[in-house]
Write an enzyme that holds these catalytic residues in place. Sequence first.
Site, PDB file in Angstrom:
ATOM      1  N   ASP A   1       0.822  -1.205   0.000  1.00 16.03           N
ATOM      2  CA  ASP A   1       0.000   0.000   0.000  1.00 16.03           C
ATOM      3  C   ASP A   1       0.863   1.264   0.000  1.00 16.03           C
ATOM      4  OD1 ASP A   1      -2.346  -1.452   0.021  1.00 16.03           O
ATOM      5  OD2 ASP A   1      -2.720  -1.213   2.164  1.00 16.03           O
TER       6      ASP A   1
ATOM      7  N   HIS B   1       1.159  -9.191  -0.011  1.00 19.30           N
ATOM      8  CA  HIS B   1       0.471  -7.905   0.103  1.00 19.30           C
ATOM      9  C   HIS B   1       1.123  -7.037   1.188  1.00 19.30           C
ATOM     10  CE1 HIS B   1      -2.589  -4.955  -0.449  1.00 19.30           C
ATOM     11  NE2 HIS B   1      -3.022  -5.054   0.795  1.00 19.30           N
ATOM     12  N   LYS B   2       1.408  -7.632   2.306  1.00 21.55           N
ATOM     13  CA  LYS B   2       2.135  -6.973   3.384  1.00 21.55           C
ATOM     14  C   LYS B   2       2.951  -8.032   4.125  1.00 21.55           C
ATOM     15  CE  LYS B   2      -1.596  -3.618   4.326  1.00 21.55           C
ATOM     16  NZ  LYS B   2      -2.469  -3.032   5.383  1.00 21.55           N
TER      17      LYS B   2
ATOM     18  N   TYR C   1       0.953 -10.196   6.308  1.00 22.04           N
ATOM     19  CA  TYR C   1       0.061 -11.165   5.667  1.00 22.04           C
ATOM     20  C   TYR C   1       0.905 -12.160   4.866  1.00 22.04           C
ATOM     21  CZ  TYR C   1      -3.597  -7.746   6.768  1.00 22.04           C
ATOM     22  OH  TYR C   1      -4.446  -6.877   7.406  1.00 22.04           O
TER      23      TYR C   1
ATOM     24  N   ASP D   1      -5.586  -5.892  -4.566  1.00 25.53           N
ATOM     25  CA  ASP D   1      -5.298  -4.502  -4.199  1.00 25.53           C
ATOM     26  C   ASP D   1      -3.832  -4.151  -4.451  1.00 25.53           C
ATOM     27  OD1 ASP D   1      -7.210  -5.987  -2.627  1.00 25.53           O
ATOM     28  OD2 ASP D   1      -7.505  -4.251  -1.336  1.00 25.53           O
TER      29      ASP D   1
ATOM     30  N   ARG E   1     -14.371  -3.733  -5.747  1.00 31.36           N
ATOM     31  CA  ARG E   1     -13.198  -2.866  -5.749  1.00 31.36           C
ATOM     32  C   ARG E   1     -11.898  -3.669  -5.890  1.00 31.36           C
ATOM     33  NH1 ARG E   1     -14.170   0.878  -1.677  1.00 31.36           N
ATOM     34  NH2 ARG E   1     -12.753   0.112  -0.097  1.00 31.36           N
TER      35      ARG E   1
ATOM     36  N   GLY F   1     -11.516  -3.975  -9.341  1.00 31.19           N
ATOM     37  CA  GLY F   1     -11.231  -2.633  -9.837  1.00 31.19           C
ATOM     38  C   GLY F   1      -9.766  -2.267  -9.680  1.00 31.19           C
ATOM     39  N   TRP F   2      -9.182  -2.625  -8.531  1.00 29.22           N
ATOM     40  CA  TRP F   2      -7.747  -2.393  -8.340  1.00 29.22           C
ATOM     41  C   TRP F   2      -6.944  -3.081  -9.437  1.00 29.22           C
ATOM     42  CZ3 TRP F   2      -7.093   1.491  -5.451  1.00 29.22           C
ATOM     43  CH2 TRP F   2      -7.612   1.652  -4.166  1.00 29.22           C
TER      44      TRP F   2
END
Length: 360
Positions: free
Chosen positions: A69, A113-114, A117, A124, A194, A197-198
């Site tokens: 992110d 992702h992170k 995680y 995303d 979403r 969408g990402w």
Amino acid sequence: MRSTNERGYHPELEQRWMYVNGMTLKALLHVGEQTGDDTYGEYVRKHTDLFVQEDGTIRTYTLEDYNLDQINQGKVLFSLWKKTSDKKYAQAASELILQIKGHPRTSEGGLWHKKIYPFQMWLDGLYMATPFIAEYARVFDIPELFDEAARQLLLVERHTRDRQTGLLHHGWDESGEQQWCEATTGKSRHFWSRGMGWYAMAIVDALEHFPKDHPQRGTMMGVFERMMHALARVQDPITGLWYQVLNRGEEGTNYLEASGSSMFVYAAAKGVRLKYLSGPFKEVALRGFQGLLNELIEEDASGVHVNGICHGAGLGGNPYRDGSFEYYLGEKIVKDALMGMAPFLLASVEIERLQGGERK
């Protein structure tokens, strides 16, 4: 969007370096480019300078968090560096690419992702990182980073795609340990608007930077078109919008959601404009945008308002998000949040460009 405070800063954009703020600033850059109004670019620079220090370090950012992110706001650095020639923006971008080089990965090289995680790829994260990687590759002439961006986009699509519908599951856990996934496949159980969408924005934005002779460019375009056909099949025939859980229509309290719908309009319109998409996708984009105007956008004396925005959704964490149908419908629905305003701005600019309003 909320008005600026007495110091001329947006109260949310000045808080910290984060992905929603990055998407908002990127959308404002697009508006500035489209209108020719330098005020938008100066606004973006003003807010970016709250974080990027003279030595290129980024206030509130920690590389060791290994959080995709945190890459997203770096997308504005390229434009600022090009416009000002201030080396601090290039240095900040280089700090972010260092994170990618050391980022934890799945056994096939997929970016977690992170760090918190482990062994999980979420749709995303592809938007947060891959367009930045591809633009860095182009700006600084580092061809192997094109390979990196392509690998991430194709890998997550392979592991999240549903063969029956063509839609992409929100996340994939290589270990199969999370309660939110199917243990045998690692896929989460639902298709979040979403989330897709990402990914749709990720692939169309990354492709824009790829050289025409890159060996995986055509494959990515094919994956993009196949995915957009899947999204066209679940576009609501009455409103032209998309539901929060894409394939469940009016079931339960499922609802037409603004941010995902705006992202799909943006991706379809940009894909048609850049000739990545063929077939019916101009109509898909135009119907979707008209649906936003008819169903979710309001205008009054105080300005334009966006309704029907999912406040946020994720997987795992604490408290635990189980990725169930009920979970996605239970997240708060808000109005005028940057999470929905920014995609609507992006979609609006792309629709204008698609209809012949692109500046020369």
